[in-house]
Design a protein around this motif. Structure first.
Motif, PDB file in Angstrom:
ATOM      1  N   GLY A   1       0.765  -1.235   0.000  1.00  0.00           N
ATOM      2  CA  GLY A   1       0.000   0.000   0.000  1.00  0.00           C
ATOM      3  C   GLY A   1       0.799   1.290   0.000  1.00  0.00           C
ATOM      4  N   ASN A   2       2.080   1.228   0.314  1.00  0.00           N
ATOM      5  CA  ASN A   2       2.888   2.435   0.389  1.00  0.00           C
ATOM      6  C   ASN A   2       3.741   2.564  -0.871  1.00  0.00           C
ATOM      7  OD1 ASN A   2       4.939   4.319   0.922  1.00  0.00           O
ATOM      8  ND2 ASN A   2       4.903   3.882   3.108  1.00  0.00           N
ATOM      9  N   PRO A   3       3.499   3.609  -1.684  1.00  0.00           N
ATOM     10  CA  PRO A   3       4.279   3.776  -2.915  1.00  0.00           C
ATOM     11  C   PRO A   3       5.783   3.864  -2.694  1.00  0.00           C
ATOM     12  CG  PRO A   3       2.374   5.221  -2.956  1.00  0.00           C
ATOM     13  CD  PRO A   3       2.450   4.625  -1.575  1.00  0.00           C
ATOM     14  N   ASP A   4       6.225   4.383  -1.546  1.00  0.00           N
ATOM     15  CA  ASP A   4       7.657   4.422  -1.251  1.00  0.00           C
ATOM     16  C   ASP A   4       8.223   3.006  -1.119  1.00  0.00           C
ATOM     17  OD1 ASP A   4       7.758   7.163  -1.349  1.00  0.00           O
ATOM     18  OD2 ASP A   4       7.652   7.428   0.822  1.00  0.00           O
TER      19      ASP A   4
ATOM     20  N   GLY B   1      -4.250  -3.977  -5.063  1.00  0.00           N
ATOM     21  CA  GLY B   1      -3.875  -3.331  -3.817  1.00  0.00           C
ATOM     22  C   GLY B   1      -2.479  -2.749  -3.791  1.00  0.00           C
ATOM     23  N   THR B   2      -1.713  -2.906  -4.860  1.00  0.00           N
ATOM     24  CA  THR B   2      -0.384  -2.320  -4.913  1.00  0.00           C
ATOM     25  C   THR B   2      -0.504  -0.908  -5.452  1.00  0.00           C
ATOM     26  OG1 THR B   2       0.620  -4.473  -5.269  1.00  0.00           O
ATOM     27  CG2 THR B   2       1.943  -2.548  -5.850  1.00  0.00           C
ATOM     28  N   ARG B   3      -0.097   0.055  -4.656  1.00  0.00           N
ATOM     29  CA  ARG B   3      -0.254   1.464  -5.023  1.00  0.00           C
ATOM     30  C   ARG B   3       0.957   1.949  -5.806  1.00  0.00           C
ATOM     31  NH1 ARG B   3      -1.464   5.150  -0.380  1.00  0.00           N
ATOM     32  NH2 ARG B   3      -1.741   6.562  -2.106  1.00  0.00           N
TER      33      ARG B   3
ATOM     34  N   THR C   1       3.201   8.732  -7.611  1.00  0.00           N
ATOM     35  CA  THR C   1       4.311   9.562  -8.076  1.00  0.00           C
ATOM     36  C   THR C   1       5.601   9.296  -7.299  1.00  0.00           C
ATOM     37  OG1 THR C   1       3.604  11.357  -6.631  1.00  0.00           O
ATOM     38  CG2 THR C   1       2.807  11.396  -8.912  1.00  0.00           C
ATOM     39  N   GLY C   2       5.498   8.745  -6.104  1.00  0.00           N
ATOM     40  CA  GLY C   2       6.686   8.476  -5.310  1.00  0.00           C
ATOM     41  C   GLY C   2       7.478   7.270  -5.786  1.00  0.00           C
ATOM     42  N   VAL C   3       6.846   6.379  -6.542  1.00  0.00           N
ATOM     43  CA  VAL C   3       7.527   5.149  -6.962  1.00  0.00           C
ATOM     44  C   VAL C   3       8.765   5.445  -7.812  1.00  0.00           C
ATOM     45  CG1 VAL C   3       7.305   3.019  -8.309  1.00  0.00           C
ATOM     46  CG2 VAL C   3       5.502   3.692  -6.715  1.00  0.00           C
ATOM     47  N   PRO C   4       8.662   6.207  -8.903  1.00  0.00           N
ATOM     48  CA  PRO C   4       9.879   6.474  -9.692  1.00  0.00           C
ATOM     49  C   PRO C   4      10.956   7.234  -8.909  1.00  0.00           C
ATOM     50  CG  PRO C   4       7.929   7.023 -10.962  1.00  0.00           C
ATOM     51  CD  PRO C   4       7.482   6.738  -9.550  1.00  0.00           C
ATOM     52  N   ARG C   5      10.525   8.113  -8.019  1.00  0.00           N
ATOM     53  CA  ARG C   5      11.489   8.882  -7.216  1.00  0.00           C
ATOM     54  C   ARG C   5      12.300   7.946  -6.335  1.00  0.00           C
ATOM     55  NH1 ARG C   5      10.985  10.045  -2.169  1.00  0.00           N
ATOM     56  NH2 ARG C   5       8.746   9.702  -2.171  1.00  0.00           N
ATOM     57  N   VAL C   6      11.629   7.063  -5.623  1.00  0.00           N
ATOM     58  CA  VAL C   6      12.312   6.143  -4.712  1.00  0.00           C
ATOM     59  C   VAL C   6      13.076   5.075  -5.492  1.00  0.00           C
ATOM     60  CG1 VAL C   6      11.966   4.431  -2.890  1.00  0.00           C
ATOM     61  CG2 VAL C   6      10.660   6.550  -2.863  1.00  0.00           C
ATOM     62  N   ALA C   7      12.516   4.643  -6.624  1.00  0.00           N
ATOM     63  CA  ALA C   7      13.158   3.594  -7.419  1.00  0.00           C
ATOM     64  C   ALA C   7      14.454   4.070  -8.053  1.00  0.00           C
ATOM     65  CB  ALA C   7      12.200   3.090  -8.489  1.00  0.00           C
TER      66      ALA C   7
END
Length: 69
Positions: free
Chosen positions: A27-30, A52-54, A57-63
């Motif tokens: 649930g947490n994009p980070d 349920g996988t969110r 916008t934070g995913v590419p930043r953290v990835a």
């Protein structure tokens, strides 16, 4: 900013991947971004995201550039 390509059929992805990470209910994009980054470090060929996988916008930043559609 790049454009997202057409989605790949999951059966084709699974058939061609030697290492696969499947995410469901993260649930947490980070956390999702961190898992993408870790998957790349371990040589994972593909990541499938389920219900349920969110993906936000934070995913590419953290990835850190490890995400490609």
């Amino acid at each position: 900013m790049g454009e997202r390509g057409l989605p790949h059929a999951w059966r084709d992805v699974v058939r061609s991947a030697r290492r696969l990470l499947v995410l469901e209910g993260v649930g947490n994009p980070d956390n999702v971004g961190g898992l993408f980054r870790t998957a790349r470090a371990f040589g994972v060929d593909a990541v499938l995201t389920g219900p349920g996988t969110r993906i936000g916008t934070g995913v590419p930043r953290v990835a850190g550039g490890s995400v490609r559609a």
